[in-house]
Design a protein around this motif. Structure first.
Motif, PDB file in Angstrom:
ATOM      1  N   LYS A  48      -7.011   2.345   8.899  1.00 30.88           N
ATOM      2  CA  LYS A  48      -6.458   3.374   8.018  1.00 30.88           C
ATOM      3  C   LYS A  48      -5.061   2.990   7.529  1.00 30.88           C
ATOM      4  CE  LYS A  48      -5.478   8.346   7.823  1.00 30.88           C
ATOM      5  NZ  LYS A  48      -5.490   9.626   8.581  1.00 30.88           N
ATOM      6  N   LEU A  49      -4.278   2.388   8.406  1.00 30.68           N
ATOM      7  CA  LEU A  49      -2.899   2.028   8.067  1.00 30.68           C
ATOM      8  C   LEU A  49      -2.797   0.791   7.192  1.00 30.68           C
ATOM      9  CD1 LEU A  49      -1.248   2.587  11.560  1.00 30.68           C
ATOM     10  CD2 LEU A  49      -0.725   3.898   9.486  1.00 30.68           C
ATOM     11  N   LEU A  50      -3.692  -0.168   7.385  1.00 32.23           N
ATOM     12  CA  LEU A  50      -3.482  -1.498   6.817  1.00 32.23           C
ATOM     13  C   LEU A  50      -4.537  -1.982   5.830  1.00 32.23           C
ATOM     14  CD1 LEU A  50      -2.246  -3.416   9.992  1.00 32.23           C
ATOM     15  CD2 LEU A  50      -0.854  -2.461   8.138  1.00 32.23           C
ATOM     16  N   GLU A  51      -5.690  -1.375   5.799  1.00 33.51           N
ATOM     17  CA  GLU A  51      -6.742  -1.875   4.918  1.00 33.51           C
ATOM     18  C   GLU A  51      -6.335  -1.729   3.450  1.00 33.51           C
ATOM     19  OE1 GLU A  51     -11.439  -1.864   5.430  1.00 33.51           O
ATOM     20  OE2 GLU A  51     -10.684   0.095   4.821  1.00 33.51           O
ATOM     21  N   PHE A  52      -6.657  -2.722   2.650  1.00 32.41           N
ATOM     22  CA  PHE A  52      -6.344  -2.662   1.226  1.00 32.41           C
ATOM     23  C   PHE A  52      -7.425  -3.377   0.436  1.00 32.41           C
ATOM     24  CE2 PHE A  52      -4.394  -6.532   2.804  1.00 32.41           C
ATOM     25  CZ  PHE A  52      -4.604  -7.467   1.793  1.00 32.41           C
ATOM     26  N   ASN A  53      -7.425  -3.134  -0.872  1.00 35.50           N
ATOM     27  CA  ASN A  53      -8.403  -3.756  -1.762  1.00 35.50           C
ATOM     28  C   ASN A  53      -7.949  -5.169  -2.105  1.00 35.50           C
ATOM     29  OD1 ASN A  53      -9.760  -4.435  -4.390  1.00 35.50           O
ATOM     30  ND2 ASN A  53     -10.603  -2.380  -4.136  1.00 35.50           N
ATOM     31  N   ILE A  54      -8.855  -6.112  -2.065  1.00 31.23           N
ATOM     32  CA  ILE A  54      -8.519  -7.515  -2.334  1.00 31.23           C
ATOM     33  C   ILE A  54      -7.881  -7.686  -3.710  1.00 31.23           C
ATOM     34  CG2 ILE A  54     -10.777  -8.113  -3.302  1.00 31.23           C
ATOM     35  CD1 ILE A  54      -8.775 -10.320  -0.863  1.00 31.23           C
ATOM     36  N   GLU A  55      -8.201  -6.761  -4.636  1.00 23.28           N
ATOM     37  CA  GLU A  55      -7.641  -6.837  -5.991  1.00 23.28           C
ATOM     38  C   GLU A  55      -6.133  -6.612  -6.016  1.00 23.28           C
ATOM     39  OE1 GLU A  55      -9.345  -7.751  -8.692  1.00 23.28           O
ATOM     40  OE2 GLU A  55     -11.161  -7.975  -7.487  1.00 23.28           O
ATOM     41  N   GLU A  56      -5.585  -6.035  -4.950  1.00 27.88           N
ATOM     42  CA  GLU A  56      -4.144  -5.776  -4.909  1.00 27.88           C
ATOM     43  C   GLU A  56      -3.316  -7.045  -4.722  1.00 27.88           C
ATOM     44  OE1 GLU A  56      -3.160  -2.809  -1.933  1.00 27.88           O
ATOM     45  OE2 GLU A  56      -5.151  -1.929  -2.188  1.00 27.88           O
ATOM     46  N   LYS A  57      -3.899  -8.096  -4.209  1.00 30.75           N
ATOM     47  CA  LYS A  57      -3.145  -9.300  -3.867  1.00 30.75           C
ATOM     48  C   LYS A  57      -2.513  -9.942  -5.104  1.00 30.75           C
ATOM     49  CE  LYS A  57      -4.906 -12.082  -0.653  1.00 30.75           C
ATOM     50  NZ  LYS A  57      -4.042 -11.968   0.523  1.00 30.75           N
ATOM     51  N   PRO A  58      -1.329 -10.571  -4.921  1.00 28.87           N
ATOM     52  CA  PRO A  58      -0.595 -10.722  -3.664  1.00 28.87           C
ATOM     53  C   PRO A  58       0.118  -9.433  -3.250  1.00 28.87           C
ATOM     54  CG  PRO A  58       0.656 -11.707  -5.446  1.00 28.87           C
ATOM     55  CD  PRO A  58      -0.649 -11.269  -6.037  1.00 28.87           C
ATOM     56  N   VAL A  59       0.046  -9.144  -1.954  1.00 33.05           N
ATOM     57  CA  VAL A  59       0.671  -7.942  -1.425  1.00 33.05           C
ATOM     58  C   VAL A  59       1.324  -8.253  -0.084  1.00 33.05           C
ATOM     59  CG1 VAL A  59      -1.505  -7.149  -0.403  1.00 33.05           C
ATOM     60  CG2 VAL A  59       0.294  -5.498  -0.852  1.00 33.05           C
ATOM     61  N   ALA A  60       2.530  -7.713   0.090  1.00 32.80           N
ATOM     62  CA  ALA A  60       3.308  -7.944   1.308  1.00 32.80           C
ATOM     63  C   ALA A  60       3.339  -6.677   2.153  1.00 32.80           C
ATOM     64  CB  ALA A  60       4.734  -8.370   0.955  1.00 32.80           C
ATOM     65  N   LEU A  61       3.316  -6.862   3.460  1.00 33.41           N
ATOM     66  CA  LEU A  61       3.379  -5.748   4.404  1.00 33.41           C
ATOM     67  C   LEU A  61       4.815  -5.585   4.892  1.00 33.41           C
ATOM     68  CD1 LEU A  61       2.150  -3.661   6.445  1.00 33.41           C
ATOM     69  CD2 LEU A  61       1.714  -5.612   7.971  1.00 33.41           C
ATOM     70  N   GLN A  62       5.361  -4.375   4.703  1.00 43.44           N
ATOM     71  CA  GLN A  62       6.691  -4.117   5.258  1.00 43.44           C
ATOM     72  C   GLN A  62       6.573  -3.359   6.575  1.00 43.44           C
ATOM     73  OE1 GLN A  62       9.774  -1.168   3.992  1.00 43.44           O
ATOM     74  NE2 GLN A  62      10.993  -2.994   3.521  1.00 43.44           N
ATOM     75  N   LEU A  63       7.243  -3.888   7.590  1.00 43.83           N
ATOM     76  CA  LEU A  63       7.231  -3.284   8.920  1.00 43.83           C
ATOM     77  C   LEU A  63       8.565  -2.611   9.219  1.00 43.83           C
ATOM     78  CD1 LEU A  63       5.553  -6.138  11.005  1.00 43.83           C
ATOM     79  CD2 LEU A  63       4.457  -4.071  10.083  1.00 43.83           C
ATOM     80  N   GLY A  64       8.488  -1.556  10.010  1.00 49.24           N
ATOM     81  CA  GLY A  64       9.671  -0.928  10.564  1.00 49.24           C
ATOM     82  C   GLY A  64       9.596  -0.989  12.067  1.00 49.24           C
ATOM     83  N   GLY A  65      10.706  -1.281  12.718  1.00 49.66           N
ATOM     84  CA  GLY A  65      10.712  -1.342  14.166  1.00 49.66           C
ATOM     85  C   GLY A  65      11.913  -2.106  14.688  1.00 49.66           C
TER      86      GLY A  65
END
Length: 330
Positions: A48-65
């Motif tokens: 739920k948090l991370l799945e995305f559509n392949i068409e979105e690429k290139p896409v970067a994940l931003q993390l907090g922590g």
């Protein structure tokens, strides 16, 4: 990876539906997720948090922590999900974020940040980058900013995305932090002069192609935020004028291409308003823009929107004779 122009991570904005919509307009900009907390990834619903559509690429994940262990684990999970880059948030100034010890408050603890980045880099083959501010509270001298970046360079970080404002921690709301602290683009320009071999991306208050071109003369890339959300067709101008891509869809083409995605998502249980709210600004500056916003607000951006209305949306667009040009986003 081409980071010449990217769209900033924005909470409640750059979710997977927004990214799919923006990708219909622009093939070359790098897109970022909203900030996702490392602990949520490690203990929550990863799909739920991370799945995305392949068409979105290139896409970067931003993390907090701020836990090296949790961030490293989240980084590896992000890589497994297919992201193209992992970015650490060192710029969010909200009280809630500060309370949980991540975001801009980490500028106070550069050695902890370095430890986090060391573990993140060890966990992935992907580029690991940071997004930060130029300072915080009363700490806004260039020397301190330079020292902070220098410490992160030592652990192998080579791409730095700089929001050219300081963060006022606990004193301003996130919205105030986007407007009140003055922009100091010269800090970012000087950073590029001091670290010519590193990739320096500038962010903050940038709203036009003209401004992007000016910044690209002194930095390696430009990240745009609210302008991309409120006037998304700005990305069409960027495609043409920055990436020399003349094959840009019209606004109507974008909606037409979005409809199959909407129908597919509705079958999965996505609500219509979760997608269409991102398109409110598509016709900004065009004749018919007020009709578009009103029609969406009344019919598609309400929680219990009638899903059948999506079948007639192109009729509404054509009936109101929107400008079919692929010209300026205004």
């Amino acid at each position: 990876m081409n980071r010449k122009v990217s769209v900033a991570p924005m909470m409640d904005c750059t979710d997977r539906h927004e990214r799919y919509f923006l990708r219909l307009i622009s093939k070359n900009t790098l897109l970022y997720t909203e900030m996702v907390v490392d602990e949520a990834i490690n203990r929550g619903d990863k799909k739920k948090l991370l799945e995305f559509n392949i068409e979105e690429k290139p896409v970067a994940l931003q993390l907090g922590g701020s836990s090296p262990k949790l961030l490293a684990s989240a980084t590896k999970i992000g890589e497994d999900f297919g992201y193209d880059e992992i970015n650490l948030n060192l710029g969010c100034p909200s009280r809630k974020v500060e309370k949980n010890k991540f975001g801009a408050c980490l500028m106070k603890e550069p050695n902890l940040v370095a430890d986090c980045l060391t573990e993140m880099k060890a966990a992935t083959k992907l580029p690991v980058t940071i997004k930060t501010r130029i300072g915080y509270d009363n700490v806004e001298d260039y020397e301190n900013f330079h020292n902070f970046i220098s410490i992160l360079k030592k652990v192998g970080i080579t791409t730095f995305i700089i929001h050219a404002r300081k963060a006022m921690l606990g004193k301003f709301t996130p919205k105030q932090n986007l407007n009140i602290p003055p922009l100091k683009y010269d800090y970012v320009y000087k950073l590029k002069q001091d670290f010519p071999d590193d990739e320096i991306i500038i962010n903050g208050g940038i709203t036009s192609v003209k401004e992007i071109k000016t910044h690209l003369e002194k930095t390696d890339g430009v990240m745009i935020g609210r302008a991309a959300y409120h006037t998304p067709y700005l990305l069409a101008d960027i495609e043409r004028e920055i990436f020399n891509n003349e094959n840009v869809p019209s606004r109507q083409d974008v909606i037409e291409q979005l409809i199959p995605y909407v129908k597919s998502e509705l079958k999965k249980g996505t609500r219509l308003n979760q997608i269409m709210r991102h398109t409110l600004g598509l016709f900004h500056g065009q004749s018919g823009a007020s009709f578009w916003k009103r029609y969406l607000s009344e019919n598609m951006c309400v929680r219990d929107a009638d899903v059948k209305k999506i079948d007639h949306i192109m009729d509404k667009v054509k009936f109101n004779n929107f400008d079919r040009s692929v010209g300026t986003s205004a």
